[in-house]
Each structure stands twice: as C-alpha cells, then as structure tokens.
Scaffold this motif. Structure first.
Motif, PDB file in Angstrom:
ATOM      1  N   VAL A  43      41.152  45.531  48.290  1.00 22.91           N
ATOM      2  CA  VAL A  43      41.858  46.182  47.180  1.00 22.91           C
ATOM      3  C   VAL A  43      42.091  47.634  47.572  1.00 22.91           C
ATOM      4  O   VAL A  43      41.214  48.288  48.133  1.00 22.91           O
ATOM      5  N   ASP A  98      45.948  45.449  44.127  1.00 22.15           N
ATOM      6  CA  ASP A  98      45.087  45.871  43.034  1.00 22.15           C
ATOM      7  C   ASP A  98      44.485  44.635  42.383  1.00 22.15           C
ATOM      8  O   ASP A  98      44.870  43.506  42.688  1.00 22.15           O
ATOM      9  N   SER A  99      43.541  44.847  41.506  1.00 19.54           N
ATOM     10  CA  SER A  99      42.872  43.742  40.826  1.00 19.54           C
ATOM     11  C   SER A  99      42.644  44.121  39.381  1.00 19.54           C
ATOM     12  O   SER A  99      42.313  45.268  39.078  1.00 19.54           O
ATOM     13  N   GLY A 103      43.234  38.901  37.588  1.00 21.04           N
ATOM     14  CA  GLY A 103      43.119  38.641  39.020  1.00 21.04           C
ATOM     15  C   GLY A 103      43.867  39.642  39.874  1.00 21.04           C
ATOM     16  O   GLY A 103      44.307  40.696  39.420  1.00 21.04           O
ATOM     17  N   ARG A 104      44.027  39.284  41.122  1.00 16.08           N
ATOM     18  CA  ARG A 104      44.642  40.143  42.134  1.00 16.08           C
ATOM     19  C   ARG A 104      46.162  40.179  41.944  1.00 16.08           C
ATOM     20  O   ARG A 104      46.773  39.183  41.602  1.00 16.08           O
ATOM     21  N   TYR A 105      46.742  41.358  42.217  1.00 18.17           N
ATOM     22  CA  TYR A 105      48.196  41.510  42.133  1.00 18.17           C
ATOM     23  C   TYR A 105      48.645  42.635  43.049  1.00 18.17           C
ATOM     24  O   TYR A 105      47.819  43.369  43.599  1.00 18.17           O
TER      25      TYR A 105
END
Length: 115
Positions: A43, A98-99, A103-105
């Motif tokens: 991240v 990013d998170s 969730g993660r994006y």
C-alpha cells in the motif's frame, strides 16, 4: 524607477514559468503492473495499469479490468478532464495503491487513452 520595477518583476516571472515548462528529465511514472500484482503490492506504491474501465460502482469509484483480473479504482472529476470513456476504450492509469473498508483500490492520479 517605480515604473520599471514592476515591469522587470513581471518579465522575470514569465521567464521563470517558461523555464519550468521545458523540463526534459526523468519523471515518476510508477512501476508497470497488472491487477494481479497490485493485489500483493505494498500500500502506498505507485503503479501504472493498462486495461479498461468496465463499470461505474458509485460516486468516484469504478471497476477496472485487465487480462489478470478486476480492481476498484477511484477517479476524481479532475482526472477525467471531460473525456468520454467507454468500456471498450483502452486506458492507462497511473495511481497510488490504497486500502479502505471495502478492500484494496487504486487512487488514480492520471488517465490516458491508449490507441
């Protein structure tokens, strides 16, 4: 003297702006990655992804897809720059991993259409 000083200051400002616009050195482009690699990357890393934006989720969140999978991406209005992008339009995204609660994006900083 009082009349010349503002003219000199204005001219020096224009010169300084022109010089910075001609920078030809290296730039930050992010590591070229795939959705699969983003899922295990740190991240805060910057990456470049190439693929398609296939659907709108909500507000500024969209679904991005490449040959390895799908990823949620956040694209602000200023990044779109008024362009119409369709699911079949191939794009290159540069952004920060990013998170959040969902969730993660990828927080997209720039979007370019790929021919």
């Amino acid at each position: 003297m009082k009349k010349i000083l503002p003219v000199v200051l204005f001219a020096s400002l224009l010169f300084a702006l022109d010089v910075s616009a001609n920078f030809t050195g290296p730039s930050v482009t992010g590591q070229v990655s795939t959705v699969q690699q983003v899922m295990s990357a740190r991240v805060g890393s910057y990456v470049t992804l190439t693929g398609n934006i296939v659907s709108h989720q909500r507000e500024e969140y969209f679904t991005f897809q490449d040959d390895t999978g799908t990823l949620r991406v956040e694209i602000g209005n200023t990044v779109w720059r008024g362009r119409d992008i369709r699911p079949e339009t191939r794009v290159k995204l540069f952004g920060e991993i990013d998170s959040g609660p969902a969730g993660r994006y990828l927080w997209v900083k720039s979007l370019d259409v790929v021919n």
